[in-house]
Design an enzyme around this catalytic site. Structure first.
Site, short mmCIF file in Angstrom:
data_model
loop_
_atom_site.label_atom_id
_atom_site.label_comp_id
_atom_site.label_asym_id
_atom_site.label_seq_id
_atom_site.Cartn_x
_atom_site.Cartn_y
_atom_site.Cartn_z
N TYR A 1 5.03 11.33 48.26
CA TYR A 1 6.67 11.52 48.27
C TYR A 1 7.25 12.41 47.54
O TYR A 1 8.25 12.84 47.62
CB TYR A 1 7.38 10.00 48.31
CG TYR A 1 6.87 9.20 47.05
CD1 TYR A 1 7.63 9.76 45.77
CD2 TYR A 1 5.96 8.15 47.00
CE1 TYR A 1 7.27 8.93 44.64
CE2 TYR A 1 5.66 7.59 46.16
CZ TYR A 1 6.32 8.00 44.79
OH TYR A 1 5.96 7.01 43.58
N HIS B 1 4.67 5.47 39.70
CA HIS B 1 5.66 4.34 39.22
C HIS B 1 4.73 3.23 38.58
O HIS B 1 5.15 2.82 37.49
CB HIS B 1 6.04 3.65 40.64
CG HIS B 1 6.44 2.25 40.34
ND1 HIS B 1 7.49 1.94 39.53
CD2 HIS B 1 5.78 1.03 40.67
CE1 HIS B 1 7.63 0.46 39.57
NE2 HIS B 1 6.65 0.14 40.38
N ARG C 1 10.39 11.30 36.68
CA ARG C 1 9.19 10.56 36.56
C ARG C 1 8.17 11.40 36.90
O ARG C 1 7.71 11.82 38.07
CB ARG C 1 9.33 9.31 37.39
CG ARG C 1 8.49 8.09 36.88
CD ARG C 1 8.40 7.14 38.05
NE ARG C 1 7.42 7.47 39.14
CZ ARG C 1 7.75 7.25 40.45
NH1 ARG C 1 8.63 6.45 40.77
NH2 ARG C 1 7.05 7.64 41.30
#
Lengths: 376, 323
Positions: free
Chosen positions: A266, A257, A253
Site C-alpha cells: 500500500y 506499522h 511512517r
C-alpha cells in the site's frame, strides 16, 4: 526560535543549504547533547527490537523508526512530575524516565516482568487499543489540577486515533475541565494501511483543536528542536492554568506499522526512500555537527552505550523465569474472591505442581505462538 | 434509624461518603445543578462544591475514562451513568481498561472506581430507559457488581463500593426507587460485598432474585401454598455461593428470577453453580423466570415482558409438582 514553513509547520533545524539552522532559547550545549543521547537510545532500542523479533526473542513489535524526534523532543519539555500516557508507538518512551530496557522488552515478550507501577515513573501503562488512553490523561491532568498540584500530562496518539470517539471525548473533557494536558498527535500519515486522506476531510489535524476551544499547533515531527519548543510552550500554558493544547507533529511512517506488517502492498516506496534519507536522528546529527557540538568519538561513545544497554536489557529479559500461574490471580483484584484460590489450587494440581514445588514451566516462555499476525 | 426511599438512601450514602473521605468525588451528567435526573445526587453540589460534584459533558466513555486518570491522581471517583442503556458507551473503557489496569500494573495501582446507575424496566419510559445490563458488567473480569433491593442495602452496598479498592458497579432498581421504603441506619453504614440476604425463610422451595425482582419473588411467595425461601443476592460478583448452596441444600428446589434476557443471563451462571455443586441436593430441575430473548419492548407491552408474580408462581408450582 522556530520558523513557520508553508503548511504552518514549525521548524528549527535547517537543511545545511538554503534553510538556516535556528536555536532554541534556554537549551545549552549540554542540553542539546542530552537530546541526542535520547534520540540514539530510542533509535537503538527500535532497531535492536526489530532484530530481536526476527530472532524470535520478542513477539510482534510496533516499530517507531523515524518517530524518535517526536517522542524525545516532547518528553524533554516535561518536568519529572509530569505524566506520560503512551500508545504502543511510544512503547519505549519510559526509557527516558528510567524504566529499564529489560522491563519494556519483557512487555514485548508477553511476560509480566513487563509490568511497572505508573506512579514510580509517572508513565502510564502502554495503551494498546487506539485512543482509549486519551481520557485517562485528561482525567489525571484534571485530577492534578483539582488537587492544586502543578503536574501536567501528555498523551501520544497517531493520526488514525483522531477518528476514534475516545479521542474526541478525552479532548473535549480536557478542554471543558481546563485540564493541563498536551494532546500530542504523531501524524505519520498512515493508520496501518489507511492513509490520512481516508481518515479525515479536515485540512489539518490541528484544525480539530478549534472545535474543542483549544490552541492547535503544527510542527515538523522530524525536527526534535521544533517539537521540543512547541511542546514546551504547551506545557507552560498548561501549568499556567490555561488548559490543553493539541500538537500535531507531521512525520512520515518510513517503516512498517509493526513487524507483522508488509507495507509494500500500500505504501509509496519512493516516498519511503526519500523519508529515510532525511530521517530525524540523522537530521539532528547534522545540526549538531554544523554547530561543532558532536565529534566522531562522542557519537560512537553514545551509540555504543545505547547498544550495551540493549544487550544487557535483552539478556535480563530472557533470564526472567517463566511466570508462576499464581500471577494469573494475584493482581486482578485488590480483594480477590475465594474462587481465585480454588481455581489456582486446581490449576496447580493439574500442572503437577504444589505451592512448595516449583517444577519446570508448563510451556516454553518464549514468544513462540505470539498473537495473530497484525494484532498490534 | 429513619425511614427512607431507596433513592433517598443512595443520596444519604453519597453525602456520608463524601463527608467521610475528601478524595471521593461524584461525576456524571446532570448530577450537580439538577441533582441527577432521579435526584440521587441532590444537595451534593451545595454541600461539597463543583470540584467534588461535577457536571460532565455528555460522554459516558469520557466519564469512565477520566475516572481512570482521576484514580491515578489520587481520587476515588463515583461515576453516575444516567440510565442503564446509556451506560453502553462506557463498556469500552470498562472492558479495555477499568477491569485490567490493576493487573497491568502488577498490583501497583488500585482503581477504586464506583459506577452507579438506575436500571430495569416497568417504569413506562421510552426505549433504552429500561434495560437490565448486569451480565455485561458481571462478565468483565476485574470488576465487582452489586444490586440492592432495599433502601438499607442501597446505602450500605454503595458505601462498600465507594470504600472498595477495586472497581464496583452498583445497579439501582429504578422501578422501586421511590416505592421501596424502609429503615436506614444514620451516618456511616456499610453492607459488605459478597453477602446475600435471606429475605424470607422457608423449607420447600427457594426463589433467588436481586434488585426489583426480590419484591416480585416475595409477592409470589405470599401466593404460593408452600413454605418458600427468598434469597436476595445483593452482590452478583463476588457471588455468595455459600448462601446459595445452603438454601438449595435446605429446600432442594430452586427457581431463579431475573429481569434481563434469558440467554447467558446471570441466572444461567447460578444454574451452572447449582449443577456443579448442588446436584445431589436438588429434587428437580433448576428453573429460570427471566425476560425474553427479545429487545426490551415499548412500554405498552412491557408488562408481558417483565417476569411477573404469575410467571414466578407458575414456575414454582411446576417445580413443586415435579417432586
Amino acid at each position: 526560535m522556530a520558523q513557520v514553513l508553508s503548511g504552518g509547520l514549525r521548524r528549527v533545524i535547517g537543511d545545511g543549504e538554503g534553510v538556516p539552522d535556528g536555536r532554541v532559547d534556554g537549551l545549552d550545549d549540554a542540553d542539546l547533547l542530552d537530546l541526542y543521547r535520547s534520540l540514539v537510545l530510542l533509535r537503538t532500542y527500535d532497531e535492536r527490537s526489530v532484530v530481536y523479533h526476527r530472532q524470535g526473542r520478542i513477539g510482534t513489535y510496533a516499530i517507531f523508526w523515524n518517530h524518535e524526534a517526536m517522542q524525545v523532543g516532547s518528553a524533554h519539555a516535561l518536568a519529572d512530575e509530569d505524566w506520560i500516557f503512551p500508545s504502543y508507538r511510544e512503547s519505549a518512551i519510559g526509557l527516558l524516565r528510567g524504566i529499564p530496557a529489560s522491563t519494556l522488552l519483557s512487555w514485548w515478550r508477553g511476560h509480566p516482568a513487563g509490568w511497572w507501577n505508573p506512579a514510580d515513573y509517572n508513565v502510564a501503562s502502554i495503551c494498546v487499543p487506539i485512543a482509549t488512553h486519551v481520557p485517562h490523561a485528561a482525567g489525571l491532568a484534571w485530577g492534578k489540577r483539582l488537587r492544586g498540584e502543578s503536574a501536567v500530562a501528555i498523551t501520544y496518539f497517531g493520526d488514525g486515533a483522531t477518528s476514534e470517539g475516545a479521542f474526541h471525548e478525552g479532548a473535549n473533557f480536557a478542554a471543558v475541565m481546563r485540564a493541563p494536558l498536551i494532546l500530542f498527535c504523531n501524524n505519520n500519515g498512515w493508520a496501518i494501511s489507511t492513509p490520512l486522506a481516508a481518515q479525515t476531510r479536515a485540512e489539518t489535524l490541528a484544525d480539530k483543536a478549534v472545535g474543542y476551544g483549544m490552541p492547535g499547533v503544527r510542527v515538523d515531527g522530524g525536527d526534535v528542536l521544533a517539537v521540543f519548543e512547541a511542546t514546551r510552550e504547551a506545557v507552560e500554558r498548561a501549568r499556567a492554568g490555561e488548559g490543553p493544547t493539541f500538537v500535531e507533529a507531521v512525520s512520515y511512517r518510513a517503516a512498517p506499522h509493526a513487524t507483522a506488517d508488509d507495507p509494500r502492498a500500500y505504501i509509496d516506496l519512493a516516498r519511503v526512500e526519500e523519508e529515510k534519507r532525511r530521517e530525524c536522528v540523522g537530521r539532528y546529527e547534522g545540526y549538531l555537527r554544523r554547530l561543532g557540538l558532536l565529534s566522531d568519538e562522542e557519537r560512537e561513545e553514545i551509540r555504543s552505550g545505547a547498544a550495551a544497554l540493549m544487550r544487557e536489557g535483552i539478556a535480563r529479559a530472557e533470564a526472567e523465569p517463566a511466570p508462576d500461574p499464581s500471577i494469573l490471580f494475584e493482581h486482578a483484584l485488590a480483594s480477590p474472591p475465594p474462587s481465585f484460590a480454588q481455581d489456582l489450587a486446581e490449576l496447580r494440581r493439574i500442572l503437577g505442581r504444589t505451592e512448595a514445588g516449583g517444577a519446570a514451566s508448563p510451556r516454553p516462555s518464549g514468544p513462540e505462538g505470539a498473537g495473530p499476525e497484525g494484532s498490534v | 434509624m429513619r425511614e427512607l426511599t431507596l433513592v433517598e438512601a443512595v443520596n444519604d450514602a453519597l453525602h456520608v461518603e463524601l463527608e467521610r473521605d475528601g478524595s471521593v468525588l461524584v461525576l456524571g451528567e446532570d448530577v450537580g445543578r439538577a441533582g441527577g435526573v432521579f435526584r440521587a445526587t441532590a444537595g451534593l453540589l451545595d454541600r461539597f462544591g463543583p470540584d467534588r460534584c461535577v457536571d460532565t459533558p455528555l460522554a459516558e466513555a469520557g466519564i469512565l475514562g477520566t475516572a481512570v486518570g482521576l484514580c491515578m491522581a489520587g481520587w476515588r471517583p463515583v461515576c453516575e451513568m444516567q440510565y442503564d442503556a446509556f451506560s453502553y458507551p462506557c463498556l469500552d473503557q470498562l472492558i479495555t481498561h477499568v477491569g485490567r489496569y490493576r493487573w497491568r500494573t502488577g498490583g501497583g495501582m488500585d482503581f477504586p472506581i464506583t459506577i452507579r446507575m438506575p436500571y430495569g424496566g416497568g417504569v413506562r419510559a421510552p426505549e433504552l430507559h429500561d434495560d437490565s445490563p448486569e451480565t455485561y458488567y458481571v462478565h468483565t473480569p476485574g470488576v465487582k457488581v452489586a444490586i440492592p433491593a432495599t433502601p438499607a442495602d442501597a446505602k450500605g452496598l454503595l458505601a462498600a463500593a465507594v470504600r472498595d479498592p477495586d472497581p464496583v458497579v452498583v445497579l439501582e432498581p429504578k422501578l422501586v426507587y421511590r416505592t421501596a421504603r424502609g429503615e436506614v441506619p444514620e451516618g456511616e453504614y456499610v453492607v459488605q460485598l459478597g453477602q446475600a440476604r435471606l429475605a424470607r425463610e422457608g423449607s420447600d422451595l427457594t426463589l433467588v432474585a436481586y434488585g426489583a425482582m426480590v419484591g416480585v419473588a416475595e409477592r409470589a411467595a405470599d401466593v404460593l401454598e408452600a413454605s418458600v425461601e427468598v434469597l436476595d443476592l445483593r452482590t452478583l460478583k463476588p457471588l455468595d455461593e455459600e448462601a446459595l448452596l445452603a438454601s438449595a441444600a435446605k429446600t432442594g428446589r430452586v427457581v431463579l428470577v431475573q429481569e434481563a434476557p434469558r440467554t447467558c443471563g446471570y441466572a444461567a451462571e447460578l444454574a451452572a453453580v447449582l449443577a456443579e455443586k448442588a446436584i445431589l441436593d436438588l429434587r428437580g430441575p433448576v428453573l429460570r423466570v427471566t425476560g425474553y430473548d427479545v429487545p426490551y419492548p415499548y412500554w405498552a407491552i412491557e408488562d408481558a415482558y417483565m417476569p411477573s408474580v404469575a410467571r414466578v408462581v407458575d414456575a414454582a408450582r411446576r417445580l413443586l409438582a415435579f417432586a
